[in-house]
Write a protein that holds these residues in place. Structure first.
Motif, PDB file in Angstrom:
ATOM      1  N   ARG A 226     -11.128  -3.294  -2.695  1.00 52.86           N
ATOM      2  CA  ARG A 226      -9.827  -3.912  -2.379  1.00 52.86           C
ATOM      3  C   ARG A 226      -9.908  -5.435  -2.487  1.00 52.86           C
ATOM      4  N   ALA A 227     -11.082  -5.991  -2.174  1.00 54.84           N
ATOM      5  CA  ALA A 227     -11.243  -7.449  -2.222  1.00 54.84           C
ATOM      6  C   ALA A 227     -11.172  -7.989  -3.639  1.00 54.84           C
ATOM      7  N   ARG A 228     -11.280  -7.118  -4.646  1.00 59.10           N
ATOM      8  CA  ARG A 228     -11.122  -7.563  -6.030  1.00 59.10           C
ATOM      9  C   ARG A 228      -9.724  -8.130  -6.277  1.00 59.10           C
ATOM     10  N   LEU A 229      -8.740  -7.597  -5.541  1.00 57.34           N
ATOM     11  CA  LEU A 229      -7.376  -8.113  -5.639  1.00 57.34           C
ATOM     12  C   LEU A 229      -7.157  -8.984  -4.415  1.00 57.34           C
ATOM     13  N   GLN A 295      -0.064  -5.425   0.700  1.00 59.11           N
ATOM     14  CA  GLN A 295      -1.480  -5.718   0.586  1.00 59.11           C
ATOM     15  C   GLN A 295      -2.125  -4.731  -0.387  1.00 59.11           C
ATOM     16  N   PRO A 296      -3.160  -5.160  -1.108  1.00 55.23           N
ATOM     17  CA  PRO A 296      -3.795  -4.256  -2.074  1.00 55.23           C
ATOM     18  C   PRO A 296      -4.373  -3.015  -1.406  1.00 55.23           C
ATOM     19  N   ALA A 297      -4.169  -1.867  -2.054  1.00 54.92           N
ATOM     20  CA  ALA A 297      -4.760  -0.601  -1.641  1.00 54.92           C
ATOM     21  C   ALA A 297      -5.656  -0.111  -2.766  1.00 54.92           C
ATOM     22  N   LEU A 298      -6.417   0.950  -2.514  1.00 53.79           N
ATOM     23  CA  LEU A 298      -7.320   1.467  -3.536  1.00 53.79           C
ATOM     24  C   LEU A 298      -6.567   1.917  -4.787  1.00 53.79           C
ATOM     25  N   ILE A 303      -5.505   1.199 -10.623  1.00 54.07           N
ATOM     26  CA  ILE A 303      -4.615   0.847 -11.735  1.00 54.07           C
ATOM     27  C   ILE A 303      -5.112  -0.411 -12.426  1.00 54.07           C
ATOM     28  N   HIS A 304      -5.595  -1.375 -11.640  1.00 50.61           N
ATOM     29  CA  HIS A 304      -6.059  -2.638 -12.192  1.00 50.61           C
ATOM     30  C   HIS A 304      -7.285  -2.444 -13.086  1.00 50.61           C
ATOM     31  N   VAL A 305      -8.300  -1.748 -12.592  1.00 52.48           N
ATOM     32  CA  VAL A 305      -9.545  -1.640 -13.366  1.00 52.48           C
ATOM     33  C   VAL A 305      -9.377  -0.725 -14.572  1.00 52.48           C
ATOM     34  N   THR A 306      -8.552   0.325 -14.472  1.00 52.24           N
ATOM     35  CA  THR A 306      -8.337   1.184 -15.632  1.00 52.24           C
ATOM     36  C   THR A 306      -7.522   0.458 -16.701  1.00 52.24           C
ATOM     37  N   ALA A 307      -6.591  -0.394 -16.272  1.00 49.96           N
ATOM     38  CA  ALA A 307      -5.834  -1.195 -17.247  1.00 49.96           C
ATOM     39  C   ALA A 307      -6.758  -2.187 -17.945  1.00 49.96           C
TER      40      ALA A 307
END
Length: 329
Positions: A226-229, A295-298, A303-307
């Motif tokens: 989650r801290a990545r976002l 707030q960012p969730a898993l 979605i972010h990393v697969t994109a």
């Protein structure tokens, strides 16, 4: 407990279909006593990986160690350490709870007092008291899943593999199942690896692995993922998500990631998320059905990393990274 090294699996092609790589150069370490969830979109390779870990498929190359036993060189020794709950039911619905448990115990040479002791131990955490004589097809979905897990526990496995075990369960049954699984893992020191599409199930586990296109994109604790976002996420529900994404990119220089009819803008650069919400509503109200800041969730991380992986594949760089290989310990 699980150590996967440079694992690749290629399905051979046929007359009309070329060979397909389902798992590509994947390395992963799940330490003993940890609860890990494996997630990924359809076609990500997680089902193939699960079949390999269960001993149902032999990889094209690579190495898999289960409790120090080489799964490919000595499969019997490795499989003796594990219990498996498949996505499709593996109990006979026409037999009673006790009959299902007795058949499974007999396959492992358990009978008489030994079986009765193991059965009491395996059922101690369940809600099946007083239901041993009931046919499985008379039980709720949640109780039927408890029968499957109890069946696996008869052999006291050190590793428990579960393939989307909460599929079809209502939210209350799902939560009850996961609570029991967490307690069992803690009390018995088992290692648990579970595949899941439901990100709320991953919030309280030790680590989460995300796969796409046969590659491991991320592997870390839920908190670290989650801290990545680092900032807020703007989520927009739109009847025309592609058109709105194009407008956001052209007018505001924003990259919106699409998930169905939703667009997500992660940590808007140099902009306050609430202020951006107001700008989007003012400029594109006809294209917006709903909009929120959260707030960012898993799920957002997924979605972010697969994109990012899709973008990298388009650039010819290949899919992404494998973090947390040892730091999960």
């Amino acid at each position: 407990m699980i150590r996967i090294e440079d694992l690749t699996h290629v399905y051979p092609g046929g007359r009309r279909q070329p060979p397909r790589t389902a798992v590509s150069d994947l390395s992963l370490h799940v330490p003993e006593g940890r609860f890990a969830i494996l997630s990924g979109p359809n076609g990500s390779g997680k089902s193939t990986l699960f079949r390999i870990l269960c001993g149902l498929a032999r990889p094209s190359r690579g190495r898999v160690l289960i409790g120090g036993r080489d799964l490919l060189a000595d499969p019997a020794a490795a499989r003796a350490l594990m219990g498996v709950v498949f996505q499709s039911p593996a109990v006979d619905k026409h037999l009673s709870v006790q009959e299902n448990l007795a058949i499974h115990a007999a396959l492992y040479g358990l009978a008489g007092a030994a079986f009765r002791d193991r059965m009491a131990e395996a059922l101690a955490w369940t809600d099946l008291e007083g239901r041993l004589g009931d046919r499985v097809d008379t039980l709720s979905g949640g109780l039927a899943r408890q029968v499957e897990l109890a069946k696996c526990l008869l052999t006291r496995p050190r590793l428990l593999l579960l393939d989307e075990p909460t599929t079809g369960l209502d939210p209350a049954s799902r939560r009850s199942f996961l609570t029991a699984l967490t307690r069992l893992r803690r009390e018995r020191g088992m290692t648990v690896l579970m595949t899941s599409h439901i990100f709320s199930e991953a919030e309280d586990v030790d680590s989460v692995a995300i796969m796409a296109n046969g590659r491991l994109l991320a592997y870390d604790t839920p908190q670290a993922l989650r801290a990545r976002l680092s900032g807020d996420v703007l989520v927009i529900d739109s009847a025309a998500p592609d058109a709105l994404a194009a407008r956001l990119r052209e007018d505001l220089g924003l990259t919106a990631l699409r998930n169905g009819d939703e667009l997500r803008v992660d940590d808007p650069p140099n902009q306050d998320a609430v202020g951006l919400l107001e700008r989007v509503l003012a400029a594109y109200r006809p294209l917006v059905r709903g909009i929120t800041v959260k707030q960012p969730a898993l799920e957002d991380v997924f979605i972010h990393v697969t994109a990012e992986a899709r973008d990298d594949a388009g650039d010819g760089r290949g899919a992404a990274t494998s973090e947390h290989q040892e730091s999960a310990a």
